[in-house]
Each structure stands twice: as structure tokens, then as C-alpha cells.
Design a protein around this motif. Structure first.
Motif, PDB file in Angstrom:
ATOM      1  N   THR A  18       0.835  -1.195   0.000  1.00 52.32           N
ATOM      2  CA  THR A  18       0.000   0.000   0.000  1.00 52.32           C
ATOM      3  C   THR A  18       0.874   1.249   0.000  1.00 52.32           C
ATOM      4  O   THR A  18       1.986   1.244   0.517  1.00 52.32           O
ATOM      5  CB  THR A  18      -0.934   0.028   1.215  1.00 52.32           C
ATOM      6  OG1 THR A  18      -0.154   0.002   2.425  1.00 52.32           O
ATOM      7  CG2 THR A  18      -1.877  -1.159   1.197  1.00 52.32           C
ATOM      8  N   CYS A  19       0.350   2.304  -0.580  1.00 53.39           N
ATOM      9  CA  CYS A  19       1.120   3.539  -0.724  1.00 53.39           C
ATOM     10  C   CYS A  19       0.250   4.712  -0.289  1.00 53.39           C
ATOM     11  O   CYS A  19      -0.281   5.439  -1.120  1.00 53.39           O
ATOM     12  CB  CYS A  19       1.589   3.708  -2.174  1.00 53.39           C
ATOM     13  SG  CYS A  19       2.558   5.200  -2.437  1.00 53.39           S
ATOM     14  N   SER A  20       0.101   4.879   1.015  1.00 53.30           N
ATOM     15  CA  SER A  20      -0.698   5.990   1.523  1.00 53.30           C
ATOM     16  C   SER A  20       0.129   7.257   1.690  1.00 53.30           C
ATOM     17  O   SER A  20      -0.426   8.359   1.744  1.00 53.30           O
ATOM     18  CB  SER A  20      -1.328   5.605   2.868  1.00 53.30           C
ATOM     19  OG  SER A  20      -0.323   5.212   3.793  1.00 53.30           O
ATOM     20  N   ILE A  21       1.461   7.109   1.764  1.00 55.46           N
ATOM     21  CA  ILE A  21       2.350   8.262   1.938  1.00 55.46           C
ATOM     22  C   ILE A  21       3.260   8.353   0.713  1.00 55.46           C
ATOM     23  O   ILE A  21       4.033   7.431   0.445  1.00 55.46           O
ATOM     24  CB  ILE A  21       3.191   8.124   3.212  1.00 55.46           C
ATOM     25  CG1 ILE A  21       2.286   7.985   4.435  1.00 55.46           C
ATOM     26  CG2 ILE A  21       4.118   9.323   3.374  1.00 55.46           C
ATOM     27  CD1 ILE A  21       3.018   7.712   5.727  1.00 55.46           C
ATOM     28  N   PRO A  22       3.191   9.442  -0.052  1.00 58.54           N
ATOM     29  CA  PRO A  22       4.040   9.551  -1.248  1.00 58.54           C
ATOM     30  C   PRO A  22       5.512   9.668  -0.887  1.00 58.54           C
ATOM     31  O   PRO A  22       5.878  10.263   0.134  1.00 58.54           O
ATOM     32  CB  PRO A  22       3.523  10.829  -1.927  1.00 58.54           C
ATOM     33  CG  PRO A  22       2.861  11.609  -0.844  1.00 58.54           C
ATOM     34  CD  PRO A  22       2.314  10.600   0.126  1.00 58.54           C
ATOM     35  N   LYS A  23       6.347   9.070  -1.715  1.00 57.90           N
ATOM     36  CA  LYS A  23       7.789   9.133  -1.504  1.00 57.90           C
ATOM     37  C   LYS A  23       8.332  10.477  -1.980  1.00 57.90           C
ATOM     38  O   LYS A  23       7.975  10.961  -3.040  1.00 57.90           O
ATOM     39  CB  LYS A  23       8.481   8.005  -2.278  1.00 57.90           C
ATOM     40  CG  LYS A  23       7.950   6.612  -1.977  1.00 57.90           C
ATOM     41  CD  LYS A  23       8.244   6.183  -0.557  1.00 57.90           C
ATOM     42  CE  LYS A  23       7.937   4.709  -0.350  1.00 57.90           C
ATOM     43  NZ  LYS A  23       6.534   4.339  -0.619  1.00 57.90           N
ATOM     44  N   LYS A  24       9.204  11.062  -1.193  1.00 58.83           N
ATOM     45  CA  LYS A  24       9.875  12.308  -1.563  1.00 58.83           C
ATOM     46  C   LYS A  24      11.295  11.978  -1.997  1.00 58.83           C
ATOM     47  O   LYS A  24      12.194  11.811  -1.180  1.00 58.83           O
ATOM     48  CB  LYS A  24       9.872  13.290  -0.389  1.00 58.83           C
ATOM     49  CG  LYS A  24       8.490  13.714   0.081  1.00 58.83           C
ATOM     50  CD  LYS A  24       7.723  14.461  -1.006  1.00 58.83           C
ATOM     51  CE  LYS A  24       6.375  14.951  -0.531  1.00 58.83           C
ATOM     52  NZ  LYS A  24       5.605  15.638  -1.587  1.00 58.83           N
ATOM     53  N   LEU A  25      11.484  11.845  -3.313  1.00 64.65           N
ATOM     54  CA  LEU A  25      12.780  11.458  -3.865  1.00 64.65           C
ATOM     55  C   LEU A  25      13.354  12.585  -4.715  1.00 64.65           C
ATOM     56  O   LEU A  25      12.605  13.374  -5.300  1.00 64.65           O
ATOM     57  CB  LEU A  25      12.628  10.198  -4.726  1.00 64.65           C
ATOM     58  CG  LEU A  25      12.053   8.954  -4.027  1.00 64.65           C
ATOM     59  CD1 LEU A  25      11.851   7.841  -5.035  1.00 64.65           C
ATOM     60  CD2 LEU A  25      12.972   8.506  -2.903  1.00 64.65           C
ATOM     61  N   PRO A  26      14.705  12.667  -4.797  1.00 59.95           N
ATOM     62  CA  PRO A  26      15.316  13.697  -5.651  1.00 59.95           C
ATOM     63  C   PRO A  26      14.891  13.567  -7.109  1.00 59.95           C
ATOM     64  O   PRO A  26      14.716  14.547  -7.811  1.00 59.95           O
ATOM     65  CB  PRO A  26      16.820  13.452  -5.475  1.00 59.95           C
ATOM     66  CG  PRO A  26      16.944  12.694  -4.199  1.00 59.95           C
ATOM     67  CD  PRO A  26      15.703  11.872  -4.075  1.00 59.95           C
ATOM     68  N   ILE A  27      14.730  12.299  -7.561  1.00 61.79           N
ATOM     69  CA  ILE A  27      14.294  12.034  -8.929  1.00 61.79           C
ATOM     70  C   ILE A  27      12.930  11.356  -8.861  1.00 61.79           C
ATOM     71  O   ILE A  27      12.811  10.275  -8.272  1.00 61.79           O
ATOM     72  CB  ILE A  27      15.288  11.128  -9.679  1.00 61.79           C
ATOM     73  CG1 ILE A  27      16.677  11.769  -9.711  1.00 61.79           C
ATOM     74  CG2 ILE A  27      14.803  10.850 -11.095  1.00 61.79           C
ATOM     75  CD1 ILE A  27      17.732  10.899 -10.338  1.00 61.79           C
ATOM     76  N   PRO A  28      11.890  11.956  -9.413  1.00 65.15           N
ATOM     77  CA  PRO A  28      10.564  11.330  -9.344  1.00 65.15           C
ATOM     78  C   PRO A  28      10.531  10.031 -10.139  1.00 65.15           C
ATOM     79  O   PRO A  28      10.889   9.995 -11.312  1.00 65.15           O
ATOM     80  CB  PRO A  28       9.639  12.390  -9.945  1.00 65.15           C
ATOM     81  CG  PRO A  28      10.528  13.241 -10.806  1.00 65.15           C
ATOM     82  CD  PRO A  28      11.868  13.243 -10.133  1.00 65.15           C
ATOM     83  N   LEU A  29      10.120   8.967  -9.488  1.00 69.30           N
ATOM     84  CA  LEU A  29      10.023   7.664 -10.125  1.00 69.30           C
ATOM     85  C   LEU A  29       8.625   7.102  -9.881  1.00 69.30           C
ATOM     86  O   LEU A  29       8.029   7.345  -8.832  1.00 69.30           O
ATOM     87  CB  LEU A  29      11.060   6.686  -9.549  1.00 69.30           C
ATOM     88  CG  LEU A  29      12.528   6.948  -9.860  1.00 69.30           C
ATOM     89  CD1 LEU A  29      13.391   5.965  -9.082  1.00 69.30           C
ATOM     90  CD2 LEU A  29      12.806   6.819 -11.346  1.00 69.30           C
ATOM     91  N   PRO A  30       8.087   6.338 -10.828  1.00 68.73           N
ATOM     92  CA  PRO A  30       6.814   5.664 -10.579  1.00 68.73           C
ATOM     93  C   PRO A  30       6.931   4.736  -9.369  1.00 68.73           C
ATOM     94  O   PRO A  30       7.972   4.100  -9.159  1.00 68.73           O
ATOM     95  CB  PRO A  30       6.572   4.875 -11.871  1.00 68.73           C
ATOM     96  CG  PRO A  30       7.390   5.569 -12.907  1.00 68.73           C
ATOM     97  CD  PRO A  30       8.592   6.090 -12.181  1.00 68.73           C
ATOM     98  N   GLU A  31       5.878   4.671  -8.585  1.00 70.53           N
ATOM     99  CA  GLU A  31       5.914   3.894  -7.343  1.00 70.53           C
ATOM    100  C   GLU A  31       6.295   2.427  -7.553  1.00 70.53           C
ATOM    101  O   GLU A  31       7.011   1.866  -6.706  1.00 70.53           O
ATOM    102  CB  GLU A  31       4.557   3.980  -6.652  1.00 70.53           C
ATOM    103  CG  GLU A  31       4.518   3.360  -5.269  1.00 70.53           C
ATOM    104  CD  GLU A  31       5.433   4.045  -4.274  1.00 70.53           C
ATOM    105  OE1 GLU A  31       5.868   3.373  -3.312  1.00 70.53           O
ATOM    106  OE2 GLU A  31       5.721   5.235  -4.452  1.00 70.53           O
ATOM    107  N   PRO A  32       5.886   1.739  -8.626  1.00 68.27           N
ATOM    108  CA  PRO A  32       6.336   0.351  -8.796  1.00 68.27           C
ATOM    109  C   PRO A  32       7.854   0.223  -8.814  1.00 68.27           C
ATOM    110  O   PRO A  32       8.404  -0.732  -8.257  1.00 68.27           O
ATOM    111  CB  PRO A  32       5.723  -0.052 -10.142  1.00 68.27           C
ATOM    112  CG  PRO A  32       4.525   0.814 -10.278  1.00 68.27           C
ATOM    113  CD  PRO A  32       4.911   2.121  -9.656  1.00 68.27           C
TER     114      PRO A  32
END
Length: 389
Positions: free
Chosen positions: A295-309
Motif C-alpha cells: 500500500t502507498c498511503s504516503i508519497p515518496k519524496k525522492l530527488p528524482i521522481p520515479l513511478p511507485e512500482p
């Protein structure tokens, strides 16, 4: 700590204390935090950690290749766009192959699909057909990227995302203090009143890559402009494929249903006429150290935006918690002529009867409790979460 009657799995005690203000008062469910196993990691998990890292790198590279191939071939088949039937077929074929491959790489070799009656319990997959057509709606809860990829490879639908202004704290509750008062100053006491209900300004049609990259975001933080937003009905009427609707308007952790937004126009009476509404629910098993929650209720904060999969290819040892897709037979849905609104609408007081009916039906099919928390509370939660993390 033992789970209560509403607990499918446990959340860390420290997190439960820190974010207790965002627990639903009616059900006791905390719908936003990522669930984790309650027991300590096994020793064998630490022993095979190097193997897990190596496997994650290989899996990430293969997934990146699949994604790049998908984008390249989607651009190539644009030459067939003057022939709409052929173009739609090729687009569906590529989407089906690549999405199923990504699911397999992530550990979803087999996804359990059940055609489930809300009254009679489970029925066999040999029963009533579940075949959405152009202009039909697929209404579902929203927890992760896995159900997105499943929908993409099964139906190649149109995905939409809502947009809205940032919600405001309700004035009458703005001074309420929540938290543990010990008198020592050791407990974190913060202000968190109920959020004002904020109407959705409209929807944007989005690509598969966009919706995968915006998991966990809310209608006010997904980066889409309010200008140019369309009504759901106008998108549906022009659709050449089924349209997927997530009335929660953001992802939860799968422990319960968020409060559904009034996404349908008030003129949409129940039962619906002119098109079909298909009801679906995605359920995830309780996480373990070997099978973490997807589950992905909290978005990831990454330097490079990547699709969650792609992100989760690094965070799951071998496979994520099992996904079960539960489908309601069309004959029991809100577009059936035999559907009785009295079975789902109790007491009135709602302007969007179709949204309320869908919420009740998904709750029944998925055996999920409905919470009073919505995307507005999720926005407040994310702001608080990032200040504390």
C-alpha cells in the motif's frame, strides 16, 4: 500489543501515539500510516540481506527496461492513430503485456480475482461476466499501484485524477488540542481540528505513468491545474474506453475506506441509466517481514521522481503482501434495474446518492469499515507527517 476487532494488522506503537489525532473516531482505524509487521525481524532475514539487495537491483533494472520499452513502443504505434480501432488494440496489447510483466517482477505472479456477491458470499468465477465497455465506470477503493496495473492490463481504461483547492481547518475546531497531556511537556500536543469539506473542482484525464507517479498525493497536491478540469460526466460521455473512478480521491493504507467525495453529479439517480457502473474492491493481506505491505498511503519524496512500482522494487525482499481483487456482479450494482437504493442509502442527507451507494457496496464486498476521514484530513496528515519525519 494485541490487535482489536477492527485491526487487520498493527502499526508501530510510536507512530500510533504521534499520529493519534488522525485516527478515525468512529472505527478506531488509522487509515494513513503504512502498516508494518508487529513482531521482530527474523534472523534469517538479516542473513539473506545481501541476496535481497542484489535481487532488488536486478529487479529494478529489468523494470526500468520494461518501462522504457513501453514508452518507446507507445510512441511508435502513434503512426496507427488515424485508424482508431487498430490503434486502440495495439495500445491495449502493449499495456497488457508490460503491466503484467511489471506485476510479475514485483512478485504478483498470481492475483486472486473473486466475483463476490454482497449477500450470498463468494460465487465462482464461472458466473456473470464482468466486461466494462466504453463509457462505463469502474468504481474502486485505492490503496496502491498494484490495482492500477491490474486494471490497466485487464481493461486498458481511462484513468482520471481530481483537482481541488487546498482544504482549510474548520474554524469551530481550530482550537481543539489533541494528544496526551502529562503535565511534563514530554508528550507532543498539537493542534489538529477537523478539516473543512472541500469540493472537487473537476478531473483531468491522465496517463498511466502520471497516476503511478502521483500515488499518495491529494487533489490539492498532485500537481495538476484546476484550470481546464472537466466534470466526470463530460469525460465519461467522450470516453472510448471504460473510466476508472476512485471516489476516495487519494490512497489509504487499506485498513478501511476513506470518506467518499461527491464525485458524481446530483442528477445521477440510483439505479443509474444509460451506462453501467462496475464495483471493485482491492484487498491486501497483512504484511510480514518477508511480504511487506504494498500500500502507498504516503508519497515518496525522492530527488528524482520515479513511478511507485520502481520505488518498491527496492523496498520489498521478494514479493509484497498478496493482492485480492473482489468484483461485484453487475446485476447487484447500482446500474441494475433491480437495484434498491434503500439497501444502501439510510436516512438520506446526501446529495450524491451514487457515491454513497458505491461506498456502501465496496464496504460490503471488501468487508472494509467506512471511516469519516477523507482526503482533506489526508492533506493535513501529510503536512504533519513531513514535519515529524
Amino acid at each position: 500489543m494485541k490487535p482489536g476487532p477492527n485491526c487487520d494488522f498493527l502499526l508501530p506503537a510510536a507512530s500510533m501515539e504521534k499520529f493519534s489525532a488522525y485516527r478515525d473516531a468512529g472505527t478506531g482505524i488509522q487509515p494513513f500510516l503504512t502498516p508494518i509487521p508487529s513482531n521482530a525481524p527474523p534472523t534469517t532475514l538479516q542473513i539473506v540481506q545481501p541476496l535481497i539487495y542484489a535481487f532488488a537491483v536486478i529487479r529494478f533494472v529489468l523494470s526500468l527496461i520494461v518501462l522504457a520499452e513501453h514508452l518507446l513502443l507507445q510512441a511508435v504505434i502513434l503512426v496507427f492513430s488515424p485508424i482508431p480501432p487498430l490503434y486502440r488494440f495495439l495500445a491495449w496489447l502493449l499495456t497488457a503485456i508490460h503491466c503484467r510483466t511489471l506485476l510479475a517482477l514485483a512478485g504478483y505472479g498470481r492475483i486472486k480475482v473473486e466475483l463476490t456477491s454482497k449477500k450470498k458470499g463468494r460465487v465462482t468465477t464461472q458466473g456473470e461476466a464482468w466486461s466494462p465497455k466504453a463509457g462505463d465506470l469502474i468504481v474502486s477503493n485505492w490503496c496502491s499501484w498494484a490495482e492500477i496495473l491490474w486494471l490497466a492490463f485487464r481493461f486498458n481504461p481511462i484513468f482520471i485524477m481530481p483537482v481541488a483547492n487546498a482544504p482549510q481547518q474548520a474554524e469551530e475546531d481550530s482550537m481543539n488540542l489533541t494528544g496526551r497531556r502529562t503535565g511534563t511537556g514530554s508528550a507532543a500536543i498539537h493542534r489538529n481540528g477537523a478539516m473543512q469539506r472541500t469540493a472537487i473542482a473537476g478531473f483531468h484525464r491522465v496517463s498511466l505513468l502520471k497516476i503511478l507517479s502521483s500515488l499518495g498525493e491529494t487533489p490539492s497536491t498532485n500537481g495538476l491545474p484546476i484550470a481546464g478540469a472537466m466534470s466526470l460526466e463530460s469525460i465519461r460521455k467522450d470516453a472510448d474506453r471504460p473510466v476508472v473512478v476512485f471516489p476516495e480521491c487519494t490512497t489509504s493504507n487499506g485498513r478501511g475506506l476513506l470518506r467518499f467525495v461527491d464525485v458524481f453529479e446530483s442528477s445521477h439517480a440510483v439505479p443509474v441509466k444509460g451506462y453501467d457502473v462496475f464495483i471493485m474492491c482491492a484487498r491486501y493481506d497483512a504484511p510480514t517481514h518477508w511480504k511487506p505491505s504494498a500500500t502507498c498511503s504516503i508519497p515518496k519524496k525522492l530527488p528524482i521522481p520515479l513511478p511507485e512500482p520502481l520505488v518498491q522494487m527496492f523496498t520489498i525482499p521478494f514479493e509484497p503482501s498478496r493482492l485480492t481483487i473482489r468484483l461485484l456482479p453487475l446485476s447487484e450494482g447500482p446500474s441494475s434495474a433491480l437495484f434498491l437504493s434503500s439497501d444502501t442509502l439510510v436516512g438520506g442527507g446526501t446529495k450524491d446518492t451514487l457515491s454513497e451507494a458505491c461506498s456502501v457496496l465496496i464496504s460490503q464486498v471488501g468487508k472494509l469499515k467506512r471511516t469519516g476521514q477523507g482526503w482533506e484530513e489526508k492533506s493535513s496528515f501529510l503536512s504533519f507527517y513531513y514535519t515529524k519525519s
